[in-house]
Design an enzyme around this catalytic site. Structure first.
Site, PDB file in Angstrom:
ATOM      1  CG  HIS A 103     -57.153 -37.217 -17.639  1.00  0.00           C
ATOM      2  ND1 HIS A 103     -56.360 -37.190 -18.755  1.00  0.00           N
ATOM      3  CD2 HIS A 103     -56.598 -38.117 -16.778  1.00  0.00           C
ATOM      4  CE1 HIS A 103     -55.363 -38.047 -18.575  1.00  0.00           C
ATOM      5  NE2 HIS A 103     -55.482 -38.620 -17.402  1.00  0.00           N
ATOM      6  CG  ASP A 106     -56.164 -40.859  -9.603  1.00  0.00           C
ATOM      7  OD1 ASP A 106     -55.619 -41.950  -9.430  1.00  0.00           O
ATOM      8  OD2 ASP A 106     -55.665 -39.934 -10.250  1.00  0.00           O
TER       9      ASP A 106
HETATM   10  N1  ACO Z   1     -62.706 -29.130 -10.394  1.00  0.00           N
HETATM   11  C1  ACO Z   1     -63.158 -27.911 -10.775  1.00  0.00           C
HETATM   12  N2  ACO Z   1     -62.769 -27.287 -11.897  1.00  0.00           N
HETATM   13  C2  ACO Z   1     -61.882 -27.911 -12.684  1.00  0.00           C
HETATM   14  C3  ACO Z   1     -61.371 -29.188 -12.369  1.00  0.00           C
HETATM   15  C4  ACO Z   1     -61.820 -29.806 -11.172  1.00  0.00           C
HETATM   16  N3  ACO Z   1     -61.373 -31.008 -10.807  1.00  0.00           N
HETATM   17  N4  ACO Z   1     -60.505 -29.596 -13.320  1.00  0.00           N
HETATM   18  C5  ACO Z   1     -60.461 -28.595 -14.214  1.00  0.00           C
HETATM   19  N5  ACO Z   1     -61.308 -27.582 -13.836  1.00  0.00           N
HETATM   20  C6  ACO Z   1     -61.575 -26.344 -14.582  1.00  0.00           C
HETATM   21  C7  ACO Z   1     -60.418 -25.364 -14.430  1.00  0.00           C
HETATM   22  O1  ACO Z   1     -60.633 -24.483 -13.362  1.00  0.00           O
HETATM   23  C8  ACO Z   1     -60.443 -24.674 -15.769  1.00  0.00           C
HETATM   24  O2  ACO Z   1     -61.463 -23.704 -15.720  1.00  0.00           O
HETATM   25  P1  ACO Z   1     -61.315 -22.314 -16.570  1.00  0.00           P
HETATM   26  O3  ACO Z   1     -61.282 -22.727 -18.014  1.00  0.00           O
HETATM   27  O4  ACO Z   1     -62.535 -21.554 -16.196  1.00  0.00           O
HETATM   28  O5  ACO Z   1     -60.036 -21.696 -16.115  1.00  0.00           O
HETATM   29  C9  ACO Z   1     -60.877 -25.742 -16.759  1.00  0.00           C
HETATM   30  O6  ACO Z   1     -61.616 -26.700 -15.963  1.00  0.00           O
HETATM   31  C10 ACO Z   1     -59.714 -26.457 -17.432  1.00  0.00           C
HETATM   32  O7  ACO Z   1     -58.805 -26.866 -16.433  1.00  0.00           O
HETATM   33  P2  ACO Z   1     -57.225 -27.009 -16.675  1.00  0.00           P
HETATM   34  O8  ACO Z   1     -56.536 -27.039 -15.349  1.00  0.00           O
HETATM   35  O9  ACO Z   1     -56.787 -26.008 -17.679  1.00  0.00           O
HETATM   36  O10 ACO Z   1     -57.159 -28.437 -17.361  1.00  0.00           O
HETATM   37  P3  ACO Z   1     -55.904 -29.362 -17.426  1.00  0.00           P
HETATM   38  O11 ACO Z   1     -56.163 -30.281 -18.559  1.00  0.00           O
HETATM   39  O12 ACO Z   1     -54.635 -28.590 -17.445  1.00  0.00           O
HETATM   40  O13 ACO Z   1     -55.945 -30.125 -16.009  1.00  0.00           O
HETATM   41  C11 ACO Z   1     -56.180 -31.727 -14.314  1.00  0.00           C
HETATM   42  C12 ACO Z   1     -56.224 -31.428 -15.830  1.00  0.00           C
HETATM   43  C13 ACO Z   1     -54.844 -31.239 -13.719  1.00  0.00           C
HETATM   44  C14 ACO Z   1     -56.247 -33.243 -14.097  1.00  0.00           C
HETATM   45  C15 ACO Z   1     -57.367 -31.014 -13.633  1.00  0.00           C
HETATM   46  O14 ACO Z   1     -58.583 -31.439 -14.204  1.00  0.00           O
HETATM   47  C16 ACO Z   1     -57.382 -31.230 -12.113  1.00  0.00           C
HETATM   48  O15 ACO Z   1     -56.693 -30.483 -11.403  1.00  0.00           O
HETATM   49  N6  ACO Z   1     -58.148 -32.236 -11.617  1.00  0.00           N
HETATM   50  C17 ACO Z   1     -58.155 -32.562 -10.214  1.00  0.00           C
HETATM   51  C18 ACO Z   1     -56.918 -33.374  -9.846  1.00  0.00           C
HETATM   52  C19 ACO Z   1     -56.971 -34.811 -10.346  1.00  0.00           C
HETATM   53  O16 ACO Z   1     -57.975 -35.502 -10.196  1.00  0.00           O
HETATM   54  N7  ACO Z   1     -55.847 -35.265 -10.913  1.00  0.00           N
HETATM   55  C20 ACO Z   1     -55.726 -36.639 -11.426  1.00  0.00           C
HETATM   56  C21 ACO Z   1     -55.488 -36.684 -12.887  1.00  0.00           C
HETATM   57  S1  ACO Z   1     -55.479 -38.343 -13.476  1.00  0.00           S
HETATM   58  C22 ACO Z   1     -53.904 -38.934 -13.219  1.00  0.00           C
HETATM   59  O17 ACO Z   1     -52.927 -38.246 -13.177  1.00  0.00           O
HETATM   60  C23 ACO Z   1     -53.753 -40.409 -13.087  1.00  0.00           C
END
Ligand code: ACO
Length: 435
Positions: A311, A369
């Protein structure tokens, strides 16, 4: 904001040695902010922050999140207490007014909402203009925007009473419109609201009852629906709420602003994630495939992510996910669904991921979610309705933010600036002279 002695920060241009001082503003909780409102007029610089990861866009008293500690408060009340002890309409009232109502205030609010649950008969004809296979979110964007064509007496945003009526109408009519979108896609007749039922009961009734058979709302499912609505009611300045605020900053009418919020929520990175979780769990199929899927999620060269994990704000367990997990069990028990393979896969996936160094280091925990799709599917909702349910609940938060913004004396039209990297000035060349 508090009136504590003013702290400041000083910005130095290393090239010229020029210095500028900016005030620091303290909220009641959470990180303080640097007041950069005079940044451009004082320095000739803009701040550059795509994605707003470090930018506070407004002052708000509605919701507080501490993502590191996994805390979510609405008007100061922890989300798990609200989910376990309150009902959705009371939470909606709390979000609007700032206080939990006394018994008389609660009765008055409930009366005001229920008297608006029906929609104009002519609006019903809108639905037949959509294809049967239209995504219900597409229908919602259209019909919620269309409310402004039907309720002219509540679109003057400068009239406090009209704003109040529009708020009641939005909270009251959104479940009716959502249930109609569901019925339309199922090819079943629309079901009118029943005002003696609670908000959650009424929604289930409008979605699942048919004229051919008696329908009694299952209290366990209504209880779960109520919790799901509360858990999704508000979440501070997320993308759709910020969209509502930005649309409203131009003076747009309330129905148009909420339609803009619905459009933003539809995106898979926002409200569409629970659908993606369910698809992922179905594709995993059995527990023995989990190590492979976790390996893929960790692979830098693979774009796959573990859906329902991570998140932008929470770097700890999402407090809503805990309530959701418990609710999931209650619903599956009530429906006699034993050993649900999706729930078992989800729980095993969570167990393995939470012990894995990659997820620990990056602070990736299950979000709201992760379990909600399993519950909604068990209740009988198709995946296309998941985001619609989110929109029903989030309308309470959107309306509260819309009202708060309009009541803010410092309200301004939202107009971000940019770092321009395009062509510099050049002379127009007539087409016959172009190479
Ligand atoms: N699975 C694997 N790796 C992940 C995940 C995941 N679900 N989420 C983040 N990471 C990793 C990224 O690859 C990144 O790695 P790096 O530093 O080596 O590049 C690091 O964790 C940080 O990720 P970011 O994308 O920079 O974090 P951000 O805060 O921008 O993203 C997000 C948050 C979009 C929710 C992300 O965690 C994600 O895509 N999750 C899956 C989708 C999801 O469940 N969305 C629902 C959100 S809740 C809502 O909207 C109600």
């Amino acid at each position: 904001m508090t009136d504590a002695p003013h702290r400041t920060v000083t910005l130095t241009d290393d090239a010229t040695g020029k210095k500028w001082t900016f005030p620091i503003l303290d909220g009641s909780m959470g990180p303080s902010v640097i007041d950069t409102r005079k940044l451009y007029s004082g320095t000739d610089f803009f701040a550059h922050d795509p994605g707003f990861t470090s930018t506070s866009s407004c002052e708000s008293k509605i919701t507080f999140i501490d993502g590191d500690k996994g805390i979510l408060l609405h008007r100061g009340y922890p989300i798990d207490e609200l989910a376990n002890k309150s009902d959705f309409l009371e939470v909606a009232q709390l979000l609007q007014t700032g206080e939990l109502p006394n018994a008389a205030e609660k009765r008055e609010w409930n009366k005001n909402i229920t008297m608006h649950t029906m929609v104009h008969e002519q609006l019903i004809r809108f639905y037949s203009g959509f294809r049967r296979d239209a995504h219900p979110m597409a229908v919602m964007v259209g019909v919620v925007g269309a409310l402004s064509a039907f309720y002219h007496d509540s679109i003057d945003i400068n009239d406090a009473r009209q704003r109040e009526i529009a708020s009641h109408r939005l909270i009251a009519k959104i479940p009716t419109l959502a249930a109609m979108a569901f019925k339309y896609s199922a090819g079943q007749p629309f079901v009118y609201p029943q005002n003696h039922l609670t908000y959650a009961e009424n929604f289930l009734h409008m979605c699942f009852s048919v004229p051919a058979e008696p329908y009694k709302v299952n209290p366990v499912l209504a209880h779960a629906m109520n919790k799901i609505f509360i858990l999704h009611a508000d979440h501070e300045q997320n993308a759709s709420t910020s969209t509502v605020r930005l649309a409203s900053s131009s003076g747009a009418n309330p129905f148009a602003c909420i339609a803009a919020g619905i459009a933003c929520l539809w995106g898979p990175a926002h409200g569409g994630a629970n659908e993606a979780v369910l698809r992922m769990l179905m594709s995993i199929g059995s527990k023995d495939k989990i190590p492979e899927i976790v390996k893929r999620a960790k692979d830098k060269d693979d774009t796959f992510r573990l859906m329902g994990f991570g998140h932008r704000v929470y770097k700890n367990y999402d407090p809503r996910a805990k309530v959701m997990q418990q609710t999931c069990r209650e619903v599956l028990d009530e429906l006699g669904i034993k050993n649900d393979p999706l729930l078992e896969t989800a729980m095993e996936l969570e167990r393995i991921a939470l012990q894995d160094d990659y997820f620990i280091q990056k602070k990736l925990y299950p979000n709201v979610d992760f379990y909600s799709g399993i519950i909604l599917r068990a209740m009988g909702f198709p995946m296309s309705m998941f985001t619609v349910l989110f929109a029903v609940a989030r309308t309470a938060g959107w309306v509260a933010h819309w009202q708060e913004q309009l009541n803010d004396p410092e309200r301004k039209i939202g107009r971000p600036r940019q770092l321009y990297t395009g062509a510099t000035t050049r002379a127009f060349v007539p087409v016959e002279q172009r190479e």
